[in-house]
Motif scaffolding. Structure first.
Motif, PDB file in Angstrom:
ATOM      1  N   ALA A  39      11.606  22.767  25.407  1.00  0.00           N
ATOM      2  CA  ALA A  39      11.121  23.329  24.149  1.00  0.00           C
ATOM      3  C   ALA A  39      10.345  24.613  24.405  1.00  0.00           C
ATOM      4  O   ALA A  39       9.752  24.791  25.464  1.00  0.00           O
ATOM      5  N   VAL A  40      10.385  25.513  23.435  1.00  0.00           N
ATOM      6  CA  VAL A  40       9.639  26.763  23.512  1.00  0.00           C
ATOM      7  C   VAL A  40       8.706  26.804  22.308  1.00  0.00           C
ATOM      8  O   VAL A  40       9.080  27.274  21.225  1.00  0.00           O
ATOM      9  N   PRO A  41       7.478  26.283  22.445  1.00  0.00           N
ATOM     10  CA  PRO A  41       6.561  26.220  21.305  1.00  0.00           C
ATOM     11  C   PRO A  41       6.309  27.597  20.696  1.00  0.00           C
ATOM     12  O   PRO A  41       6.083  28.575  21.410  1.00  0.00           O
ATOM     13  N   GLY A  42       6.396  27.668  19.387  1.00  0.00           N
ATOM     14  CA  GLY A  42       6.116  28.914  18.690  1.00  0.00           C
ATOM     15  C   GLY A  42       7.215  29.948  18.742  1.00  0.00           C
ATOM     16  O   GLY A  42       7.047  31.066  18.243  1.00  0.00           O
ATOM     17  N   ALA A  43       8.363  29.585  19.325  1.00  0.00           N
ATOM     18  CA  ALA A  43       9.450  30.565  19.433  1.00  0.00           C
ATOM     19  C   ALA A  43      10.012  30.888  18.055  1.00  0.00           C
ATOM     20  O   ALA A  43      10.170  30.008  17.212  1.00  0.00           O
ATOM     21  N   ARG A  44      10.328  32.158  17.839  1.00  0.00           N
ATOM     22  CA  ARG A  44      10.903  32.584  16.570  1.00  0.00           C
ATOM     23  C   ARG A  44      12.418  32.635  16.686  1.00  0.00           C
ATOM     24  O   ARG A  44      12.976  32.858  17.757  1.00  0.00           O
ATOM     25  N   ALA A  45      13.098  32.387  15.570  1.00  0.00           N
ATOM     26  CA  ALA A  45      14.554  32.422  15.560  1.00  0.00           C
ATOM     27  C   ALA A  45      15.047  33.827  15.901  1.00  0.00           C
ATOM     28  O   ALA A  45      14.491  34.825  15.449  1.00  0.00           O
ATOM     29  N   ARG A  46      16.078  33.883  16.703  1.00  0.00           N
ATOM     30  CA  ARG A  46      16.672  35.160  17.092  1.00  0.00           C
ATOM     31  C   ARG A  46      17.613  35.646  15.990  1.00  0.00           C
ATOM     32  O   ARG A  46      18.193  34.854  15.262  1.00  0.00           O
ATOM     33  N   VAL A  47      17.745  36.949  15.866  1.00  0.00           N
ATOM     34  CA  VAL A  47      18.713  37.512  14.928  1.00  0.00           C
ATOM     35  C   VAL A  47      20.100  36.999  15.300  1.00  0.00           C
ATOM     36  O   VAL A  47      20.458  36.925  16.474  1.00  0.00           O
ATOM     37  N   ALA A  48      20.887  36.611  14.303  1.00  0.00           N
ATOM     38  CA  ALA A  48      22.177  35.972  14.551  1.00  0.00           C
ATOM     39  C   ALA A  48      23.101  36.859  15.368  1.00  0.00           C
ATOM     40  O   ALA A  48      23.226  38.065  15.132  1.00  0.00           O
ATOM     41  N   ARG A  49      23.753  36.242  16.335  1.00  0.00           N
ATOM     42  CA  ARG A  49      24.761  36.929  17.136  1.00  0.00           C
ATOM     43  C   ARG A  49      26.032  37.135  16.318  1.00  0.00           C
ATOM     44  O   ARG A  49      26.266  36.466  15.302  1.00  0.00           O
ATOM     45  N   ALA A  50      26.872  38.011  16.830  1.00  0.00           N
ATOM     46  CA  ALA A  50      28.190  38.182  16.199  1.00  0.00           C
ATOM     47  C   ALA A  50      29.071  36.975  16.493  1.00  0.00           C
ATOM     48  O   ALA A  50      29.936  36.614  15.689  1.00  0.00           O
ATOM     49  N   GLY A  51      28.843  36.329  17.657  1.00  0.00           N
ATOM     50  CA  GLY A  51      29.607  35.149  18.011  1.00  0.00           C
ATOM     51  C   GLY A  51      29.266  33.970  17.115  1.00  0.00           C
ATOM     52  O   GLY A  51      28.180  33.897  16.531  1.00  0.00           O
ATOM     53  N   ARG A  52      30.205  33.048  17.007  1.00  0.00           N
ATOM     54  CA  ARG A  52      30.029  31.890  16.134  1.00  0.00           C
ATOM     55  C   ARG A  52      30.582  30.634  16.809  1.00  0.00           C
ATOM     56  O   ARG A  52      31.378  30.705  17.743  1.00  0.00           O
ATOM     57  N   ILE A  53      30.144  29.484  16.300  1.00  0.00           N
ATOM     58  CA  ILE A  53      30.757  28.213  16.640  1.00  0.00           C
ATOM     59  C   ILE A  53      31.305  27.611  15.356  1.00  0.00           C
ATOM     60  O   ILE A  53      30.581  27.481  14.371  1.00  0.00           O
ATOM     61  N   TYR A  54      32.591  27.274  15.364  1.00  0.00           N
ATOM     62  CA  TYR A  54      33.220  26.628  14.224  1.00  0.00           C
ATOM     63  C   TYR A  54      33.402  25.144  14.548  1.00  0.00           C
ATOM     64  O   TYR A  54      33.810  24.791  15.657  1.00  0.00           O
ATOM     65  N   VAL A  55      33.090  24.289  13.599  1.00  0.00           N
ATOM     66  CA  VAL A  55      33.290  22.859  13.779  1.00  0.00           C
ATOM     67  C   VAL A  55      34.147  22.332  12.639  1.00  0.00           C
ATOM     68  O   VAL A  55      34.206  22.927  11.559  1.00  0.00           O
ATOM     69  N   GLU A  56      34.810  21.200  12.885  1.00  0.00           N
ATOM     70  CA  GLU A  56      35.796  20.707  11.936  1.00  0.00           C
ATOM     71  C   GLU A  56      35.165  19.758  10.910  1.00  0.00           C
ATOM     72  O   GLU A  56      35.268  18.547  11.023  1.00  0.00           O
ATOM     73  N   GLY A  57      34.498  20.340   9.938  1.00  0.00           N
ATOM     74  CA  GLY A  57      33.963  19.516   8.870  1.00  0.00           C
ATOM     75  C   GLY A  57      32.462  19.624   8.715  1.00  0.00           C
ATOM     76  O   GLY A  57      31.733  19.981   9.633  1.00  0.00           O
ATOM     77  N   ARG A  58      31.990  19.285   7.518  1.00  0.00           N
ATOM     78  CA  ARG A  58      30.566  19.378   7.194  1.00  0.00           C
ATOM     79  C   ARG A  58      29.742  18.386   7.993  1.00  0.00           C
ATOM     80  O   ARG A  58      28.624  18.687   8.417  1.00  0.00           O
ATOM     81  N   HIS A  59      30.274  17.181   8.201  1.00  0.00           N
ATOM     82  CA  HIS A  59      29.531  16.185   8.957  1.00  0.00           C
ATOM     83  C   HIS A  59      29.307  16.643  10.397  1.00  0.00           C
ATOM     84  O   HIS A  59      28.234  16.441  10.970  1.00  0.00           O
ATOM     85  N   ASP A  60      30.324  17.261  10.974  1.00  0.00           N
ATOM     86  CA  ASP A  60      30.184  17.796  12.333  1.00  0.00           C
ATOM     87  C   ASP A  60      29.066  18.833  12.383  1.00  0.00           C
ATOM     88  O   ASP A  60      28.229  18.836  13.290  1.00  0.00           O
ATOM     89  N   ALA A  61      29.054  19.725  11.377  1.00  0.00           N
ATOM     90  CA  ALA A  61      28.047  20.778  11.342  1.00  0.00           C
ATOM     91  C   ALA A  61      26.650  20.195  11.194  1.00  0.00           C
ATOM     92  O   ALA A  61      25.693  20.651  11.837  1.00  0.00           O
TER      93      ALA A  61
END
Length: 266
Positions: free
Chosen positions: A96-118
């Motif tokens: 864990a990285v306490p206090g870490a801020r979210a990074r600006v989204a990369r151009a790369g993505r992960i696609y998953v097959e369905g809402r439950h997977d996501a």
């Protein structure tokens, strides 16, 4: 009179001192002799118990210079009585990285097959994905995967990772996955008919996932076999509520998701 040290070992042969680190709960270390890596779940007089990300336990002696912490040799010692435990892992088992801020989204993505997977990926890997700036999107099936990949236009700085259900030899999914040959795309999958099965039965208090006859809707069949109401949405929310960390998931899913995260962030 000059005083001399009783240690006659030449200076160049003496081992440098290493820090002593309290074996606090959830501290992630690697045992030097075996390479076993895990989190501290218990510390008795003279021993420490580690649990790896697949739930395997090993007990090791608290020997000097016996462990690696973030790649550096340390000596684990029994923590002081009443010392507060500090969480150092995310739900996925990462540091864990306490206090870490979210990074600006990369151009790369992960696609998953369905809402439950996501939703399951977010539940366990959400903290890691925000730090890495990786967005997860879901597909409505993989029948049109080649067209989806082409539309995404993957590149070296915009890699695409795809997680597929029921990716086993001879399946329709395996044939579709094999048709995607772009070097900036990685298609991996788990062997389960649906991502529900990637949740360990023990986490749900059931002996095993039931077998559903071919031709019957799998999720509906599971609900009926387990005596749950015929409401797959409510059933999924119940399943998801029992997932607290990677410990509640099968290794076949854990490895594939982490493989995708590594690929997209490389």
């Amino acid at each position: 009179m000059r005083s001399y040290s009783p240690d006659l070992t030449p200076p160049w042969k003496r081992r440098a001192a290493v820090p002593e680190v309290p074996a606090e709960p959830d501290l992630v270390v690697e045992e030097v002799a075996t390479g076993f890596c895990g989190a501290v779940i218990g510390c008795e007089a003279g021993t420490v118990t580690l649990e790896d990300r697949f739930g395997k336990h090993r007990v090791f002696p608290l020997e000097p210079r016996g462990f690696l912490l973030e790649g550096k040799v340390v000596t684990l010692v029994r923590p002081a009585t009443g010392a507060p435990a500090r969480p150092v892992r995310t739900a996925s088992g990462s540091l864990a990285v306490p206090g870490a801020r979210a990074r600006v989204a990369r151009a790369g993505r992960i696609y998953v097959e369905g809402r439950h997977d996501a939703e399951l990926v977010e539940r366990v890997w959400g903290d890691d994905l925000r730090i890495e700036g990786v967005v997860v999107e879901y597909l409505e099936g993989v029948d049109d995967l080649p067209a989806v990949v082409a539309d995404f236009s993957p590149a070296a700085d915009a890699r695409l990772g795809v997680l597929v259900d029921h990716l086993v030899p001879g399946s329709k999914e395996s044939r579709i996955a094999a048709s995607v040959t772009d070097p900036h795309v990685l298609v991996v999958g788990h062997p389960y008919i649906d991502v529900w099965e990637a949740v360990k039965p023990s986490s749900l208090g059931i002996p095993a996932w039931p077998s559903v006859p071919r031709g019957q809707d799998w999720k509906t069949g599971v609900c009926r076999a387990l005596g749950w109401p015929d409401n797959t949405g409510a059933a999924w929310q119940h399943i998801l509520s029992r997932v607290g960390s990677y410990k509640d998931l099968e290794p076949e899913l854990l490895g594939r998701v982490e493989e995708l995260i590594d690929f997209v962030t490389a």
